[in-house]
Design an enzyme around this catalytic site. Structure first.
Site, PDB file in Angstrom:
ATOM      1  N   GLU A 297       0.879  -1.165   0.000  1.00  0.00           N
ATOM      2  CA  GLU A 297       0.000   0.000   0.000  1.00  0.00           C
ATOM      3  C   GLU A 297       0.926   1.226   0.000  1.00  0.00           C
ATOM      4  OE1 GLU A 297      -3.313  -0.262  -0.032  1.00  0.00           O
ATOM      5  OE2 GLU A 297      -3.494  -2.428   0.316  1.00  0.00           O
TER       6      GLU A 297
ATOM      7  N   GLU B 256     -25.377 -53.300  -5.633  1.00  0.00           N
ATOM      8  CA  GLU B 256     -25.114 -52.599  -4.381  1.00  0.00           C
ATOM      9  C   GLU B 256     -24.154 -51.458  -4.713  1.00  0.00           C
ATOM     10  OE1 GLU B 256     -23.819 -55.602  -1.611  1.00  0.00           O
ATOM     11  OE2 GLU B 256     -25.579 -56.859  -2.012  1.00  0.00           O
TER      12      GLU B 256
ATOM     13  N   GLU C 205     -21.431 -52.807   5.224  1.00  0.00           N
ATOM     14  CA  GLU C 205     -22.753 -52.634   4.629  1.00  0.00           C
ATOM     15  C   GLU C 205     -23.163 -51.177   4.856  1.00  0.00           C
ATOM     16  OE1 GLU C 205     -24.377 -55.079   3.057  1.00  0.00           O
ATOM     17  OE2 GLU C 205     -23.085 -56.777   3.595  1.00  0.00           O
TER      18      GLU C 205
END
Length: 1346
Positions: free
Chosen positions: A314, A536, A731
């Site tokens: 800046e 699945e 699962e």
């Protein structure tokens, strides 16, 4: 006085006018802001008129939203004319970019950068050392205005932000909020990606950065006076006050101070800007996020996704200060600008080069220990790593090369320390002390230098990038998805196939690792398998989500980065792609698509410990079994659907009923099962499918498989019983094929579980088992745990991983041929405990006679040891891949060559590489074509008994010319890489390679391309199948082709290995082709064939897939010749029986004569296997046979396992290939004692034997001492007998009177005399006893009558 003053003023005025006259028009008048057209004209004038030749080039990197050019002025010595962007990067010159006017109304930087350019060019022309030094050693790029549209709307004198006054671009976008951000949420990241369409300025800048390798950058803004450094934002995104530290925080503070300390206002730390008088910055610098949070800033992007260190400056309180202040602002910033640019030369710099060729290595990773940020080298191998003064350990890493670490590198104030790296293109061995890291990778850059287990998180936790691709992926879609991520993330992702399904779909696996394609010694390997039952599908989609998640979060999320860097993760989304294509969305509990295309349940198809599985092994099963044998997997999960539970071994029991079937590692399995279940809230509650199966309950969401229901032939039990791998079955939900809209919920429920489960691979114990004699790893050493009846074995580098629960264990490492070692080990509940074992070899003992002198360490010189190290390197997993990656050149087979073309090609190789090739003719074919033989060696056509000799033969059948072209390609590949690739050079220097490309040139001339089944050309011009002509009957008439190779190669008896290439299937066969009851040497012969098959991408799968034989299964891709095609007179049988050389036949493909378009793929498939034979020929057992005086014993017989015999060569040298394991070796030579010893043959290095013969002390099979004793006793007895006879005769003579013998008085006297002279014969006694000494005729008659 007055006159003198006037004169001085006049001189000063003239001097000032002269200086201004040399400056450009902008400096000759009062400084002002330039319009877009004026800026372009000014920059063009600088580049084309004011610049000395070759010092400046002007170009545009793109256009703004409103079509304005984004101009860049490049300044550096020696820039070429007429090349885009001023030409390519300059070797040895770091690139610096300065970017201004990103916010259009912050205009000071836009005015300063052209002024900086003019200042440097003028300094160059004036010979100012600083300007000369900077432009000669730096590649400087100045971009005065990144937002020309915004500048066009801004107005001078406006110091504050004003709506519509030019801060944003023409489309209202803040360019310093438009870059990809490390802490962005998924939604924010998506918005940023979409938002790039509205910021063409940012897109142009990103593309420009990708074309270059900037090292240092400054971004010039306005609004205060401070230097702001990364990070610009944090995960918390608080407005201010959060120090967001980068890994290079010290470097950034140093760079920021370099600018601030030379700026008269900035260095005070008190800008005193109107309205912000209280704002202060210590030393004039600030961390960006601590000042205020800027999301999507440019400086963070530079650091995180490029090599570039950028600081934001800046420059003034007023964003667009009046033009009247420009001169003062230049003075304020001049020294800061120059000092900042010069800082690109701090830290370290150098080149990363190939140690063999000297070529620069692009994209080499430069790792600084203790700093979690890497940089990479440029196209010349040049790198620049900014560092503050200090002592560092720096490593260069390039795939395919051995990493190299330079330790204790001292970085001093000022110019960079030069550190060059010369990398060897070989495989890295594990360190002799594996607990000390030798391979420094990005992993170590991300951890503390003194503690390799704790990740140093430089910034607060942040939002993860979540997957966006939630849909069901059919096979083509899945393939595209996988290829996309493998392409976009090549540094961590590798896509490969483990085989094919029944319907020939690839069984894809994606490897995620920081070093893909390589097993890093000490790093565990993990796998997920999904979609084993085709209907699945949740596991399939979750694994695709996981791939996306890992790839996109690597490098930004500490957890993901640490996991990928410390684990080699393999993900198979679909094991049953055929079944998936038959299944349908919405199927809750059906069976359509469950089985494979042959209608077999794959999870009932694996060999079982309790039940004899009679169903034929399916292609998918075979492929996965082979996959599991190819990688040292430690932990695995098989993802299913239909319930919600983690199921662990065993899956069945001996009775076949639902009962708890406990494995020896039941506690471990429960622990790893819980690690998944507890992260899934619904699963851990244990009531998975209350609507469908209300009675089902699994405490904590886990269950023993057989206790749930009996599953014979399951994959998880096979993993545990046949490999090192612990596998559970998960699962994932009650619905097998849920709707796509539900997939995000499945991901959210399971993502933590998926990650936590992978982490379990780092529990228990890990370490290395090493050979005490040489520090090398021991393959297949057994790791056993007291009280647990299940062991694991070590991998190729001796590394092992053994999952265990928390506790104290007695762990034993043992290996054949070594003394075992036991340690007591405490295992914690977190990371694995490191345990290393060093085993001492057992003494080899002779089974009869005196043990030969076995000396491995001392008998092999340093050169030999170095070469054996190379052989071990190349024998390691991916060793040959690294060799191929490091090869400087490859060949591209493009045609099938007929005789003339082939002859000219071979002649060309010989002419171009005369020092390593020798071209000769073995003889002529039936139609008088020469049968060429090409030897490749460092000393061709010279006898070197100590170098193993390998023979490659093709074209035995003229209708199968693929082998011919593969051998020609191999010959050219070896020649092209000699002296360019270290490994290939050493192989050629230590091997005699003989290539016979076409044994049946006549048959080849009549064969037809594209004919896969035709037998035309199979036989020679006389109609004889040459592979039936190698008969043992030497008197039989042979074909000239057969005779040529038999007499000139095979019967020489000096080859260690032979490889024959044929066609018609995809397998490797070993002797014998003739039907025999027993095959001597079978273990070794099968091993040699397996080496070729295992290095082939598909051969080892055992599914040639040839037409009309699609169900053919060849275990391991290897068969006994007689089991494949039984016949007499084969070349490999003759080679083994009469040439004492093992030979394998490789069938390269189902098609005898494929189209030329397939040649390149065939070369790619066989290249590694062919090279593996060059490595394998150096293994087995080699050594010398000498007598006690050190004289060599030639033609001594070396008999292997009481079967195959080889003879020692000149100098007493012998070499014989043997399969890994123990072997009995007998050594025999005429005149010497027979020696017998048991030797351990290792799989990766040869074993050395030094045999010393003693003189044979046996006579007629009896010990020499016994024979001498018996002979002496016999001689003594004979002398004694002779004396007795003489005495008796003397006594007899005294009985004569008057010349007559004394007659016997009694019969007893006669018998006594007989006894006294028992050594004589009765005949002698009767003939001579009664003769008188005169021997008259009368006396003779008398005695005869008596």
């Amino acid at each position: 006085m007055a006159g003198g003053s006037v004169l001085l003023l006049a001189v000063a005025f003239l001097s000032f006018r002269g200086l201004r006259a040399e400056e450009g028009p902008e400096e000759a008048e009062a400084p002002r802001y330039l319009s877009e057209a004026e800026l372009e004209a000014s920059l063009r004038r600088l580049a084309e008129e004011e610049s000395p030749p070759g010092l400046a080039r002007l170009f545009s990197i793109g256009r703004s939203s409103e079509g304005r050019e984004l101009w860049v002025l490049r300044l550096s010595e020696g820039l070429p004319e007429g090349e885009p962007e001023g030409g390519p990067p300059k070797a040895g010159r770091p690139q610096v970019k300065l970017v201004a006017n990103m916010h259009g109304d912050e205009a000071l930087g836009r005015a300063l950068l052209p002024r900086l350019a003019r200042h440097l060019l003028r300094g160059w022309k004036e010979g100012l050392p600083r300007a000369r030094r900077l432009l000669a050693g730096t590649d400087l790029f100045l971009l005065p205005s990144l937002n020309p549209d915004g500048f066009a709307r801004a107005s001078p004198g406006h110091c504050e932000d004003q709506a519509g006054r030019g801060r944003d671009n023409a489309r209202g976008k803040d360019l310093n909020r438009a870059f990809p951000d490390q802490f962005a949420t998924d939604e924010e990241r998506l918005q940023q990606q979409r938002g790039l369409q509205d910021v063409p300025e940012v897109r142009a800048l990103l593309q420009w950065m990708q074309r270059n390798r900037f090292v240092l950058s400054g971004n010039f803004h306005g609004g205060t006076v401070v230097a702001s450094y990364p990070f610009d934002d944090s995960a918390l995104h608080k407005v201010s006050g959060v120090y967001s530290k980068s890994a290079d925080d010290e470097v950034f503070k140093y760079l920021a101070k370099a600018y601030a300390s030379n700026h008269p206002i900035m260095k005070t730390g008190t800008p005193d800007c109107p309205g912000e008088e209280e704002e202060t910055f210590k030393d004039g610098i600030t961390n960006g996020a601590q000042w205020y949070d800027v999301q999507g800033g440019m400086q963070d992007y530079n650091y995180l996704w490029a090599n570039c260190f950028e600081v934001t400056f800046e420059l003034s309180c007023c964003k667009y200060p009046p033009a009247s202040q420009l001169e003062q602002e230049w003075k304020n910033n001049e020294e800061s600008l120059l000092t900042f640019i010069e800082k690109v030369h701090m830290g370290t710099k150098g080149f990363v080069r190939d140690a063999v060729t000297g070529a620069g290595l692009e994209n080499a990773t430069i790792v600084v220990a203790g700093i979690a940020h890497n940089v990479t080298s440029g196209q010349f191998g040049d790198y620049y790593r900014l560092l503050v003064p200090g002592i560092y350990n720096i490593t260069a890493v390039v795939p395919g090369y051995a990493p190299l670490t330079k330790r204790d590198v001292e970085v001093m104030e000022g110019n960079a320390t030069a550190v060059d790296f010369s990398l060897q293109p070989t495989v890295v061995l594990p360190p002799s002390d594996p607990t000390q890291a030798a391979l420094v990778t990005a992993t170590e850059a991300a951890v503390n230098a003194t503690n390799a287990t704790e990740l140093e998180i430089p910034t607060p936790p942040h939002q993860l990038i979540q997957p966006e691709d939630f849909r069901h992926h059919h096979f083509p879609d899945m393939g595209i998805f996988l290829r996309k991520y493998a392409t976009e993330y090549p540094n961590i992702a590798r896509l490969y196939s483990v085989g094919k399904s029944v319907e020939q779909r690839e069984l894809y696996a994606m490897e995620i690792s920081d070093n893909p394609g390589v097993h890093e010694p000490g790093e565990p390997e993990f796998k997920y398998v999904g979609n084993m039952h085709g209907n699945e599908v949740v596991g399939r989609e979750l694994l695709l989500n996981l791939i996306e998640f890992l790839c996109r979060n690597y490098g930004t999320d500490p957890e993901v980065t640490d996991l990928v860097q410390k684990t080699r993760i393999h993900i198979m989304p679909s094991m049953n792609p055929d079944g998936y294509e038959k299944a349908h969305e919405g199927d809750a509990s059906g069976v359509v698509g469950r089985n494979n295309s042959n209608n077999y349940d794959l999870n009932r198809n694996f060999p079982d410990q309790f039940v004899n599985i009679t169903d034929p092994l399916q292609p998918e099963t075979i492929a996965v079994m082979s996959w599991l044998k190819s990688y040292p997997f430690v932990l695995s999960a098989n993802l299913h659907g239909g319930s919600l539970v983690v199921n662990y071994p065993y899956d069945d029991d001996r009775q076949g009923v639902a009962t708890y079937s406990r494995s020896p590692d039941d506690a471990v399995f429960q622990q790893i099962a819980l690690s998944y279940a507890k992260e899934n809230v619904q699963m851990s509650q244990g009531h998975p499918c209350e609507d469908m199966l209300p009675e089902e309950y699994f405490p904590h969401g886990i269950t023993n498989g057989a206790h749930w229901y009996n599953v014979p032939g399951g994959m998880q039990d096979w993993n545990y019983l046949n490999t090192n791998c612990f596998e559970v079955t998960i699962e994932l939900g009650c619905v097998k094929y849920p709707r796509a809209k539900d997939l995000p919920l499945y991901w959210e429920q399971n993502r933590r579980s998926l990650l936590q489960f992978i982490k379990q691979v780092h529990t228990g114990v890990r370490g290395f088992v090493l050979d005490a004699s040489d520090g090398r790893g021991i393959l297949n050493a057994t790791i056993s745990v007291a009280g647990i009846d299940h062991h694991v074995v070590t991998y190729k580098s001796g590394d092992f991983w053994r999952l265990l629960t928390q506790g104290i264990y007695r762990i034993t490492a043992s290996a054949r041929g070594y003394n075992s070692e036991t340690k007591t080990v405490k295992v914690g509940d977190k990371s694995a405990t490191q345990v290393n074992f060093t085993l001492s070899p057992k003494d080899s003992k002779a089974e009869e006679g005196k043990a030969p002198d076995l000396n491995v360490a001392d008998a092999v010189d340093d050169v030999r040891k170095e070469f054996e190290t190379l052989i071990k390197d190349l024998s390691a997993e991916d060793g040959l891949e690294r060799l191929l990656l490091s090869s400087s050149a490859d060949v591209q087979p493009s045609r099938f060559r007929l005789y003339d073309d082939r002859s000219m090609f071979l002649r060309g190789l010989n002419l171009n590489y005369p020092h390593i090739t020798n071209l000769s003719s073995l003889g002529q074919s039936r139609e008088y074509r020469y049968i060429s033989s090409l030897e490749i060696s460092d000393r061709p056509n010279r006898s070197e008994p100590e170098e193993p000799k390998i023979r490659f033969v093709a074209g035995l059948h003229g209708n199968a010319p693929v082998g011919t072209e593969l051998l020609l390609a191999l010959a050219e590949f070896l020649c092209m890489n000699y002296k360019k690739n270290a490994a290939i050079t050493k192989l050629i220097d230590n091997t005699r390679i003989v290539i016979v490309p076409s044994l049946n040139p006549d048959g080849r001339e009549v064969a037809r391309e594209g004919d896969c089944t035709s037998k035309m050309g199979l036989a020679n011009a006389n109609g004889k199948d040459l592979d039936t002509d190698f008969t043992s009957n030497s008197s039989a008439a042979r074909e000239p082709e057969t005779k040529a190779i038999m007499e000139n190669l095979i019967l020489k008896g000096d080859f260690s290995l032979s490889v024959a290439l044929d066609g018609g299937s995809l397998l490797a066969t070993y002797p014998y082709d003739k039907p025999v009851q027993t095959v001597e040497y079978k273990e070794t012969l099968r091993h040699l064939a397996s080496v070729y098959a295992n290095n082939h991408p598909t051969m080892h799968l055992g599914q040639p897939g040839c037409p009309n034989k699609s169900d053919e299964n060849i275990p391991g891709g290897v068969l006994l010749g007689a089991e494949w095609y039984s016949h007499l007179g084969s070349m490999k049988d003759f080679s083994l029986s009469y040439g004492h050389c093992p030979e394998i036949t490789v069938y390269t493909g189902c098609c005898y004569f494929p189209s030329v378009g397939q040649l390149h793929a065939l070369w790619a498939e066989n290249k590694k296997s062919l090279l593996s034979m060059l490595v394998e020929v150096h293994k087995g057992v080699y050594g010398y046979v000498q007598d006690r005086h050190g004289r060599p014993v030639s033609k001594a017989q070396i008999v292997l396992n009481e079967g195959v015999t080889v003879l020692t060569k000149e100098g007493g040298y012998f070499h014989v290939l043997l399969a890994p394991g123990y072997h009995k070796i007998h050594a025999m030579a005429e005149g010497y004692q027979r020696q017998q010893v048991q030797v351990l043959v290792r799989p990766d290095v040869p074993s050395f034997l030094h045999i010393q013969f003693a003189i044979d002390n046996k006579i007629l099979g009896l010990p020499r001492e016994l024979v001498v004793t018996v002979a002496g006793a016999t001689m003594t007895a004979l002398v004694l007998t002779a004396c007795i006879i003489w005495c008796v005769c003397s006594i007899k003579s005294n009985r004569h009177k008057d010349g007559f013998h004394r007659l016997r008085q009694h019969q007893d006297d006669y018998e006594d005399e007989i006894r006294l002279m028992s050594a004589g014969s009765k005949k002698s006694l009767l003939s001579h006893e009664f003769q008188d000494e005169t021997d008259t005729e009368e006396e003779t008659l008398y005695s005869s009558k008596h």
